[in-house]
Design an enzyme around this catalytic site. Structure first.
Site, PDB file in Angstrom:
ATOM      1  CB  SER A 597     109.726  34.585  32.959  1.00 57.01           C
ATOM      2  OG  SER A 597     108.721  33.614  32.837  1.00 57.01           O
ATOM      3  CG  ASP A 679     108.077  33.609  25.174  1.00 56.17           C
ATOM      4  OD1 ASP A 679     107.466  32.561  25.462  1.00 56.17           O
ATOM      5  OD2 ASP A 679     108.459  34.424  26.032  1.00 56.17           O
ATOM      6  CG  HIS A 711     110.418  32.188  28.230  1.00 52.73           C
ATOM      7  ND1 HIS A 711     109.430  33.137  28.154  1.00 52.73           N
ATOM      8  CD2 HIS A 711     110.624  31.984  29.558  1.00 52.73           C
ATOM      9  CE1 HIS A 711     109.045  33.490  29.372  1.00 52.73           C
ATOM     10  NE2 HIS A 711     109.758  32.811  30.236  1.00 52.73           N
TER      11      HIS A 711
END
Length: 751
Positions: A597, A679, A711
């Site tokens: 991320s 995602d 994610h």
């Protein structure tokens, strides 16, 4: 029994409850072996991804009203059978023994029902329905169905009304008309088209549909004597959607659950996004309540009413009614559009009077005098104190706050714990001052402990899932921390060493950067990025909390705004220099860096800047390649806030300033790219763009994707492949052995 079907052993410290409170009992070794409820029966010789993913995962422990028992659920995955097993168990807090209530794989969410030892849990039923099951810890196996809800539900909360009635609240999807939504009842469609007139189109891993989350309320009623076949049994009355017709949605998607609502005898309180603002560009949410009129003919419900808070325009969260139901506490942020603003503590002593709503710990500058942002709140049984869970310096602590009537009395919260991470707090019984805590640490995935909040002594462990890490082959001696001078302030980092660490040796470095960016590495367990997994391969793992991290003061968190590749990057450079110069046991000539991320963004930012040259290889999981492509993300308020404003305004320069794609000409470090199809926060085009650049430049690289993950990689078999590929990649560049041949697990390179 195979190591892959490993199950966890409950802890070695036990309590008996007496009028003065719990007393610690020490059992001799022989007695321990017979009295302990064994969930993990084999000690791992080495902590591996298989051990991590197959280890039993326990829920929070919920005590009964007497405070002598606690119920919890535990799930275990087997890589041999490729199945997950689920159990509901009751822990006797005095003896440490656990009793199996049910091993029905469809059972979930156990709760105590009333003041005895009756239990309620949910069960996945046929065609999307949810049977509500009632059993007892006194008569195991004598379960019955109190009622069947015609749709999937979750997040059970109960409130005893009298000896014959218990109020129940659950969450479940509602159709636009307010009725239950069951996806299995959907009629066949002859087109797959989806048409939108406003944001948001998709959220995290799903496309948005007209069906919305809702809170449903009803009554569990004990059958009267004349109903002979059901005498003494609970019967579930129809559930009512208390949000019907309101335009409100609660829990707030995608992650809201039990923490978004609470139940008293006369009210349902909840948080919901402001319906007049677009959820893709705003974080503002409010606390609402519905009053319940109880009559012999059934319950009637008011329309939802909002509690007005002047000057606090951000997100609401974590409502909790006091034990009497007369007051409620919740959190409210100040700034709309900023999901990591500080949570302010709000107490409403009378929901019908706005003058009875008070913000605690206020300051003249509006920042609040306590520089921590709590995540959960609960009440003491005497309603004199609030218990707050908040991050502080890499720990997730429990704090106690006296509820002061005088708004000028700013007595600061008192920290009650000093290690690990607390995830849940419950009074140990209806009349006790003691607390039952659930939590974890870097070496143990589930710890239940008892705490006397009037005594500053350390919480006493009731049950340690791994015997303080022993059954994972881990030890607290592996864990330490460091502080180093960052770009502006001192920066904290956790250090995890191998279990066979020797000060006479030097170990390769795994430098792991967290996501968020407003997040932190804490002394807590993870099944996704677990430092011990890398340490047991032979690394010294260092997890820094640079500028933007939470738990070190709100100013430190806020300082990342418009500084994505600035202050945090400088912190990481200075951290690496500190490691090189001060930690003699770390071989920084054999270093790798990994991140997901925002941590993945930082891998790409490093690639274009000098720090990447210090690493033999990088791992980028679901990271950002181009800041401009954040325009395709779901929650637009996120980049708008952190980069100063929307891309199509004067703030475009900030978006471009911190864009990693600008510096691809400097890329040279080998990199593994991982990016998943579902995602929607960071679309897969980001990962493909990274891989295209790496391959186009002839840089050694690999690309791993999961079409059925978002994610995070959550499915156990997928996670095992993730770990295998990641470990093989980094081990290759630092001279450590291959973790496992990927082909042995049935995986093949696609081209």
């Amino acid at each position: 029994m195979s190591l892959l079907s490993v199950a966890c052993l409950a802890g070695f410290l036990y309590y008996t409850i007496i009028p003065e409170g719990p007393q610690l009992l020490w059992f001799p070794e022989s007695a321990r072996e017979t009295s302990i409820s064994s969930e993990m029966t084999i000690r791992a010789d080495k902590f591996t991804p298989e051990v991590l993913l197959a280890a039993p995962r326990r829920s929070s422990a919920l005590p009964n009203s007497a405070g002598n028992l606690a119920v919890y659920s535990v799930s275990t995955y087997s890589f041999e059978s490729h199945k997950k097993t689920t159990e509901i168990k009751v822990l006797d807090i005095a003896t440490g023994q656990s009793t199996l209530i049910t091993n029905d794989e469809k059972a979930s969410e156990p709760n105590w029902l009333g003041e005895g030892n009756d239990l309620l849990w949910l069960k996945s039923g046929e065609k999307g329905s949810t049977p509500v099951v009632v059993g007892s810890s006194d008569e195991v196996g004598k379960n019955y169905i109190a009622g069947v809800v015609p749709a999937p539900i979750s997040d059970v909360k109960l409130k005893v009304l009298d000896q014959d009635r218990v109020a129940i609240a659950v969450t479940g999807k509602a159709r636009p008309n307010g009725d239950f939504y069951n996806p299995e009842d959907e009629p066949k469609k002859y087109t797959t088209g989806m048409l939108y007139d406003s944001l948001m189109v998709r959220h995290w891993d799903k496309y948005v549909t007209p069906n919305r989350n809702a809170i449903w309320h009803g009554i569990l009623l004990k059958a009267k004597p004349h109903i002979t076949e059901s005498k003494g049994r609970y019967i579930l009355r129809d559930l009512t959607n208390v949000l019907k017709g309101s335009r409100l949605e609660s829990p707030i998607p995608p992650w809201g659950g039990q923490d978004n609502f609470d139940l008293s005898a006369t009210s349902v309180g909840f948080v919901a996004k402001d319906p007049d603002l677009n959820p893709a560009t705003n974080t503002k949410s409010n606390f609402y309540f519905v009053t319940i009129d109880d009559s012999p003919h059934g319950q009637t419900y008011s329309e939802p009413r909002k509690v007005e808070l002047n000057g606090l325009e951000g997100a609401s969260s974590a409502p909790a009614f006091s034990p009497s139901g007369n007051a409620v506490a919740f959190f409210q942020m100040k700034e709309n559009g900023y999901e990591s603003d500080k949570n302010r503590i709000i107490v409403a002593s009378d929901l019908t009077k706005s003058s009875a709503t008070l913000a605690l710990l206020v300051s003249d500058d509006g920042k609040a005098v306590w520089d921590r942002s709590p995540s959960t709140v609960s009440w003491s049984n005497d309603e004199r104190f609030l218990y707050l869970v908040a991050e502080e310096n890499g720990l997730t602590k429990l704090f106690k706050l006296l509820i002061a009537v005088d708004p000028d009395n700013n007595e600061m919260p008192e920290a009650l714990t000093e290690s690990g991470s607390i995830s849940d707090v419950r009074p140990l019984g209806a009349n006790s001052s003691y607390l039952l805590l659930s939590g974890s640490s870097l070496i143990d995935n589930s710890i239940y402990s008892v705490l006397d909040p009037t005594n500053s002594a350390k919480a006493k462990v009731v049950s340690s899932n791994s015997k303080n890490g022993t059954f994972f082959g881990l030890s607290s001696k592996q864990v330490s921390d460091i502080w180093f001078q960052g770009a502006r302030e001192q920066v904290h980092a956790w250090v995890m060493k191998p279990s066979n660490f020797s000060s006479a040796k030097r170990y390769p470095l795994a430098y792991v950067i967290h996501g968020g960016p407003q997040g932190a590495w804490t002394d807590s367990w993870s099944t996704r990025w677990n430092p011990a997994i890398f340490a047991e391969q032979g690394y010294v793992v260092i997890t820094p909390n640079p500028t933007g991290s939470t738990g070190y003061g709100q100013d430190f968190t806020n300082a990342i705004t418009e500084e994505w590749g600035g202050l945090p990057y400088e912190d990481l450079v200075k951290g690496f220099d500190y490691i090189k110069n001060e930690l003699v046991y770390v071989d920084t000539d054999r270093a790798v860096a990994l991140g997901a991320s925002y941590g993945g963004y930082m891998m790409n930012w490093m690639q274009g800047h000098p720090l990447a040259k210090e690493f033999k290889a990088l791992v980028c999981h679901d990271g950002i390649f181009s800041m401009v492509n954040q325009l395709s993300s779901d929650e637009q308020y996120f980049p708008n806030h952190d980069l100063g404003g929307p891309y199509f305004t004067k703030h475009r320069k900030t978006w471009e300033k911190w864009n990693p794609a600008r510096f691809t000409g400097n890329w040279s470090t080998p990199m593994l790219v991982i990016h998943n199809e579902l995602d929607y926060r960071l679309p897969i085009s980001e990962g493909l763009a990274m891989f295209n650049v790496l391959q186009g430049k002839g840089i050694e690289s690999r690309f791993l994707t999961f079409p059925d993950e978002s994610h995070w990689v959550l499915k156990e078999e997928n996670s095992l492949l993730w770990h295998t590929v990641v470990l093989n990649w980094i081990n290759k560049f630092v001279g450590l052995p291959v973790y496992k041949d990927e082909r042995e697990q049935g995986y093949e390179v696609q081209n």
